[in-house]
Design a protein around this motif. Structure first.
Motif, short mmCIF file in Angstrom:
data_model
loop_
_atom_site.label_atom_id
_atom_site.label_comp_id
_atom_site.label_asym_id
_atom_site.label_seq_id
_atom_site.Cartn_x
_atom_site.Cartn_y
_atom_site.Cartn_z
N THR A 156 0.82 -1.22 0.00
CA THR A 156 0.00 0.00 0.00
C THR A 156 0.85 1.27 0.00
N GLY A 157 2.17 1.12 0.03
CA GLY A 157 3.05 2.28 0.18
C GLY A 157 2.87 3.33 -0.89
N LEU A 158 2.92 2.93 -2.15
CA LEU A 158 2.78 3.89 -3.23
C LEU A 158 1.40 4.53 -3.23
N ALA A 159 0.37 3.72 -3.02
CA ALA A 159 -0.99 4.27 -2.98
C ALA A 159 -1.15 5.24 -1.80
N ASP A 160 -0.56 4.89 -0.65
CA ASP A 160 -0.63 5.80 0.51
C ASP A 160 0.10 7.10 0.24
N LEU A 161 1.25 7.02 -0.40
CA LEU A 161 1.98 8.24 -0.75
C LEU A 161 1.17 9.11 -1.69
N GLN A 162 0.57 8.51 -2.69
CA GLN A 162 -0.24 9.27 -3.64
C GLN A 162 -1.47 9.88 -2.97
N ALA A 163 -2.03 9.16 -2.02
CA ALA A 163 -3.21 9.66 -1.30
C ALA A 163 -2.84 10.53 -0.11
N ARG A 164 -1.54 10.69 0.15
CA ARG A 164 -1.01 11.49 1.27
C ARG A 164 -1.50 10.94 2.61
N LEU A 165 -1.51 9.61 2.75
CA LEU A 165 -1.94 8.95 3.98
C LEU A 165 -0.74 8.49 4.79
N LEU A 166 -0.84 8.65 6.09
CA LEU A 166 0.21 8.23 7.01
C LEU A 166 -0.30 7.04 7.80
N ARG A 167 0.41 5.90 7.65
CA ARG A 167 0.02 4.71 8.40
C ARG A 167 1.29 3.96 8.78
N THR A 168 1.17 3.11 9.77
CA THR A 168 2.30 2.30 10.20
C THR A 168 2.23 0.94 9.52
N PRO A 169 3.38 0.27 9.34
CA PRO A 169 3.36 -1.02 8.67
C PRO A 169 2.70 -2.12 9.49
N MET A 170 2.71 -1.98 10.81
CA MET A 170 2.03 -2.93 11.69
C MET A 170 0.91 -2.18 12.41
N ASP A 171 0.22 -2.86 13.29
CA ASP A 171 -0.78 -2.19 14.12
C ASP A 171 -0.12 -0.99 14.79
N PRO A 172 -0.72 0.20 14.72
CA PRO A 172 -0.06 1.38 15.28
C PRO A 172 0.20 1.28 16.79
N ARG A 173 -0.64 0.61 17.52
CA ARG A 173 -0.40 0.46 18.96
C ARG A 173 0.89 -0.31 19.20
N GLN A 174 1.09 -1.35 18.43
CA GLN A 174 2.33 -2.14 18.56
C GLN A 174 3.53 -1.31 18.10
N THR A 175 3.37 -0.59 17.01
CA THR A 175 4.45 0.24 16.48
C THR A 175 4.87 1.28 17.51
N PHE A 176 3.90 1.96 18.13
CA PHE A 176 4.22 3.00 19.10
C PHE A 176 4.69 2.42 20.43
N SER A 177 4.26 1.22 20.74
CA SER A 177 4.76 0.56 21.94
C SER A 177 6.21 0.15 21.76
N ASP A 178 6.55 -0.34 20.55
CA ASP A 178 7.93 -0.75 20.26
C ASP A 178 8.89 0.43 20.28
N ASP A 179 8.49 1.55 19.68
CA ASP A 179 9.32 2.75 19.65
C ASP A 179 8.41 3.96 19.79
N PRO A 180 8.20 4.44 21.01
CA PRO A 180 7.27 5.54 21.25
C PRO A 180 7.64 6.85 20.57
N LEU A 181 8.91 7.03 20.21
CA LEU A 181 9.29 8.26 19.52
C LEU A 181 8.56 8.38 18.18
N ARG A 182 8.12 7.27 17.65
CA ARG A 182 7.39 7.29 16.38
C ARG A 182 6.11 8.12 16.47
N MET A 183 5.58 8.31 17.66
CA MET A 183 4.39 9.16 17.82
C MET A 183 4.74 10.61 17.47
N LEU A 184 5.89 11.07 17.94
CA LEU A 184 6.32 12.43 17.60
C LEU A 184 6.65 12.54 16.12
N ARG A 185 7.28 11.50 15.59
CA ARG A 185 7.60 11.52 14.15
C ARG A 185 6.33 11.56 13.31
#
Length: 187
Positions: A3-32
């Motif tokens: 979905t990367g190219l489609a997300d870029l074209q649609a200007r959508l920001l999403r995480t590759p995994m569940d966002p809760r897991q992504t932010f739990s693994d590296d909380p700085l990603r919330m600021l990013r």
């Protein structure tokens, strides 16, 4: 994910995994995520945006230097005001700079048309979009704008005529700024 190219074209920001897991693994990603949203004009998908609010307390395990560096990148960009609003809206300031939360809804009286927090954001927006010889100068002015009224909520009083006053907010604000900037490992 495919979905990367489609997300870029649609200007959508999403995480590759569940966002809760992504932010739990590296909380700085919330600021990013907030920085990318505003710097590059992306729209976060709903679950990502809600996960930031839910996982905000995980940010407390991130080093002050890493938080500082992300904050600086936000403050140096023309979208600094919206980034500050997003940090407040997602309740992230409550984790690393709770004194800013105190200004939300604090009326300044008389000629002020905004509460302390919105006034601060407005001043930052004006400061960041001026001409500066370099980013070091820009950061100094923008940080000054960010902290200029930080103590108003703690010093608010009403005088005998019912006018709002903030006696000593400059001195208390200087101390709050010094303390917070040192905690964030600014020089």
């Amino acid at each position: 994910l495919g979905t990367g190219l489609a997300d870029l074209q649609a200007r959508l920001l999403r995480t590759p995994m569940d966002p809760r897991q992504t932010f739990s693994d590296d909380p700085l990603r919330m600021l990013r995520a907030i920085r990318f949203k505003n710097r590059f004009g992306f729209q976060p998908v709903a679950e990502l945006w809600e996960a930031i609010r839910e996982e905000k307390d995980r940010l407390s395990i991130v080093s002050a230097e890493r938080i500082r560096d992300e904050l600086v990148l936000m403050l140096l960009h023309e979208s600094a005001g919206q980034s500050l609003r997003d940090l407040m809206d997602r309740n992230l300031f409550s984790v690393f700079a709770p004194e800013f939360c105190e200004g939300v809804g604090v009326d300044q009286g008389s000629y002020h048309t905004r509460d302390v927090w919105e006034h601060t954001v407005n001043v930052v927006e004006q400061a960041v979009n001026q001409e500066y010889p370099n980013d070091e100068e820009r950061l100094l002015v923008v940080l000054s704008a960010l902290f200029h009224d930080v103590a108003k909520p703690r010093t608010k009083t009403l005088d005998a005529q019912g006018r709002v006053r903030f006696f000593g907010h400059d001195k208390q604000g200087a101390e709050i700024a010094r303390m917070r900037l040192l905690q964030l490992r600014f020089s």
